[in-house]
Design an enzyme around this catalytic site. Sequence first.
Site, PDB file in Angstrom:
ATOM      1  N   PHE A  30     -28.455  13.990  13.314  1.00  0.00           N
ATOM      2  CA  PHE A  30     -27.718  13.335  12.226  1.00  0.00           C
ATOM      3  C   PHE A  30     -27.309  11.916  12.611  1.00  0.00           C
ATOM      4  O   PHE A  30     -27.561  10.958  11.873  1.00  0.00           O
ATOM      5  CB  PHE A  30     -26.488  14.177  11.868  1.00  0.00           C
ATOM      6  CG  PHE A  30     -25.581  13.545  10.843  1.00  0.00           C
ATOM      7  CD1 PHE A  30     -26.052  13.219   9.586  1.00  0.00           C
ATOM      8  CD2 PHE A  30     -24.252  13.270  11.149  1.00  0.00           C
ATOM      9  CE1 PHE A  30     -25.218  12.618   8.640  1.00  0.00           C
ATOM     10  CE2 PHE A  30     -23.414  12.690  10.215  1.00  0.00           C
ATOM     11  CZ  PHE A  30     -23.904  12.352   8.953  1.00  0.00           C
ATOM     12  N   VAL A  31     -26.709  11.769  13.789  1.00  0.00           N
ATOM     13  CA  VAL A  31     -26.283  10.444  14.233  1.00  0.00           C
ATOM     14  C   VAL A  31     -27.481   9.626  14.706  1.00  0.00           C
ATOM     15  O   VAL A  31     -27.648   8.464  14.347  1.00  0.00           O
ATOM     16  CB  VAL A  31     -25.231  10.547  15.346  1.00  0.00           C
ATOM     17  CG1 VAL A  31     -24.906   9.169  15.913  1.00  0.00           C
ATOM     18  CG2 VAL A  31     -23.952  11.209  14.812  1.00  0.00           C
TER      19      VAL A  31
ATOM     20  N   VAL B  63     -41.555   5.965  14.026  1.00  0.00           N
ATOM     21  CA  VAL B  63     -41.548   5.423  15.382  1.00  0.00           C
ATOM     22  C   VAL B  63     -42.958   5.317  15.945  1.00  0.00           C
ATOM     23  O   VAL B  63     -43.735   6.277  15.890  1.00  0.00           O
ATOM     24  CB  VAL B  63     -40.679   6.305  16.300  1.00  0.00           C
ATOM     25  CG1 VAL B  63     -40.825   5.887  17.755  1.00  0.00           C
ATOM     26  CG2 VAL B  63     -39.222   6.220  15.867  1.00  0.00           C
TER      27      VAL B  63
ATOM     28  N   ILE C 150     -34.012  16.363  27.494  1.00  0.00           N
ATOM     29  CA  ILE C 150     -32.946  15.867  28.363  1.00  0.00           C
ATOM     30  C   ILE C 150     -32.574  17.014  29.300  1.00  0.00           C
ATOM     31  O   ILE C 150     -31.911  17.967  28.907  1.00  0.00           O
ATOM     32  CB  ILE C 150     -31.723  15.401  27.551  1.00  0.00           C
ATOM     33  CG1 ILE C 150     -32.115  14.284  26.603  1.00  0.00           C
ATOM     34  CG2 ILE C 150     -30.612  14.942  28.496  1.00  0.00           C
ATOM     35  CD1 ILE C 150     -32.645  13.036  27.280  1.00  0.00           C
TER      36      ILE C 150
ATOM     37  N   ALA D  88     -28.465  12.059  22.322  1.00  0.00           N
ATOM     38  CA  ALA D  88     -28.918  13.451  22.449  1.00  0.00           C
ATOM     39  C   ALA D  88     -27.865  14.275  23.178  1.00  0.00           C
ATOM     40  O   ALA D  88     -27.229  13.807  24.123  1.00  0.00           O
ATOM     41  CB  ALA D  88     -30.241  13.507  23.203  1.00  0.00           C
ATOM     42  N   ALA D  89     -27.690  15.511  22.742  1.00  0.00           N
ATOM     43  CA  ALA D  89     -26.724  16.408  23.382  1.00  0.00           C
ATOM     44  C   ALA D  89     -26.969  17.828  22.924  1.00  0.00           C
ATOM     45  O   ALA D  89     -27.605  18.062  21.882  1.00  0.00           O
ATOM     46  CB  ALA D  89     -25.299  16.002  23.026  1.00  0.00           C
ATOM     47  N   ARG D  90     -26.474  18.760  23.723  1.00  0.00           N
ATOM     48  CA  ARG D  90     -26.372  20.132  23.217  1.00  0.00           C
ATOM     49  C   ARG D  90     -25.100  20.160  22.387  1.00  0.00           C
ATOM     50  O   ARG D  90     -23.999  20.021  22.912  1.00  0.00           O
ATOM     51  CB  ARG D  90     -26.298  21.149  24.348  1.00  0.00           C
ATOM     52  CG  ARG D  90     -26.326  22.610  23.842  1.00  0.00           C
ATOM     53  CD  ARG D  90     -26.398  23.590  25.010  1.00  0.00           C
ATOM     54  NE  ARG D  90     -26.755  24.928  24.553  1.00  0.00           N
ATOM     55  CZ  ARG D  90     -25.885  25.874  24.208  1.00  0.00           C
ATOM     56  NH1 ARG D  90     -24.576  25.613  24.275  1.00  0.00           N
ATOM     57  NH2 ARG D  90     -26.276  27.060  23.801  1.00  0.00           N
TER      58      ARG D  90
ATOM     59  N   TYR E  89     -18.070  22.763  25.750  1.00  0.00           N
ATOM     60  CA  TYR E  89     -18.724  21.553  25.274  1.00  0.00           C
ATOM     61  C   TYR E  89     -17.959  20.317  25.732  1.00  0.00           C
ATOM     62  O   TYR E  89     -18.539  19.381  26.304  1.00  0.00           O
ATOM     63  CB  TYR E  89     -18.821  21.587  23.746  1.00  0.00           C
ATOM     64  CG  TYR E  89     -19.203  20.267  23.119  1.00  0.00           C
ATOM     65  CD1 TYR E  89     -20.523  19.845  23.094  1.00  0.00           C
ATOM     66  CD2 TYR E  89     -18.228  19.438  22.557  1.00  0.00           C
ATOM     67  CE1 TYR E  89     -20.871  18.625  22.526  1.00  0.00           C
ATOM     68  CE2 TYR E  89     -18.569  18.221  21.979  1.00  0.00           C
ATOM     69  CZ  TYR E  89     -19.894  17.818  21.970  1.00  0.00           C
ATOM     70  OH  TYR E  89     -20.221  16.610  21.401  1.00  0.00           O
TER      71      TYR E  89
ATOM     72  N   ILE F  96     -20.632   7.803   9.012  1.00  0.00           N
ATOM     73  CA  ILE F  96     -21.782   7.589   9.879  1.00  0.00           C
ATOM     74  C   ILE F  96     -22.152   6.115  10.007  1.00  0.00           C
ATOM     75  O   ILE F  96     -22.455   5.637  11.100  1.00  0.00           O
ATOM     76  CB  ILE F  96     -22.990   8.435   9.389  1.00  0.00           C
ATOM     77  CG1 ILE F  96     -24.187   8.288  10.310  1.00  0.00           C
ATOM     78  CG2 ILE F  96     -23.345   8.108   7.954  1.00  0.00           C
ATOM     79  CD1 ILE F  96     -23.998   8.862  11.676  1.00  0.00           C
TER      80      ILE F  96
END
Length: 307
Positions: A11-12, A36, A44, A64-66, A135, A201
């Site tokens: 989303f971000v 792209v 990651i 990027a993240a969990r 988290y 956002i």
Amino acid sequence: MKTLLTGATGFVGSAILEALEPENIRVLGRSKPSSVADFFSAEIESDNDYKEALSDVSVIIHSAARAHIMDDQSEDPLSAYREVNTFGTLNLARQAAAAGVKRFIFLSSIKVQGEETALDRPYFYDEAYSPQDDYAQSKVEAEVGLLELSLETGMEIVIIRPPLVYGLGVKANFAAMMKMAAKNLPLPLGAIRNKRSLVFIDNLVDLIVTCIDHPNAANKIFLVSDDHDVSTTELLTELTLAAGKKSRLIPMPMKLIQIVATLLGKKAIADRLCGSLQVSISHTKETLGWQPPVSFEQGIARCFNKV
């Protein structure tokens, strides 16, 4: 020189990608966005080699993240979060420093400072860590490791801690509130007197883009919001109006909501609806000369694809 973006399909991340010049962007991730051309396929993780992806890169935007998962049922949630959010992040950052990357922008979370504030007592950027779940703990450890890496290598670190991010296409709790507003049910949420900071956002992306080359951003921590705190009642009312309807919220006292919710085994939901979580962005505005370009009211309208 390139800007490397991770998390570009989220989303971000997808919003960041739209805001950047395509010819100057390289994306690292699991799947290639259709827009792209310069893409490096990789997860990651703590042991991946990113040398090829880091060639000719001056800035990394690491989104990027969990993601935070309510009631995570994995066997070892903390280890799962750490593998991506801590060890994966630090692995990428160490290789970036070795490759000569100048600046590493890390999208963290206000959850590293806690889950709730007293009314009108916002978090400031320089307060102590107080993570309340796995988290948040993984994000704390990533922040600490990145700041230590900066001291060791000279690579500039920028840490951004957003609260709840909203906008068109958002999921999870905010999407549920949008559906509630669109249905315009007569809910007993018309007298909640809390305050919460949110960030649209486009405002978050504008700050991230500002931090790419702003000289004052180096080795700083920034909190971000719309600079307009709202109660749950105000938020639902604004969402309902943006959906083209007149709010029908019933003014039930907060204490009664919390008592009933506790009896029904829904205390956590009531805490989120009635609790406050505010952030001060005074340091962000003063350090960068930055203001959120989109107002809260405009942001809410755009959630329903309205200008």
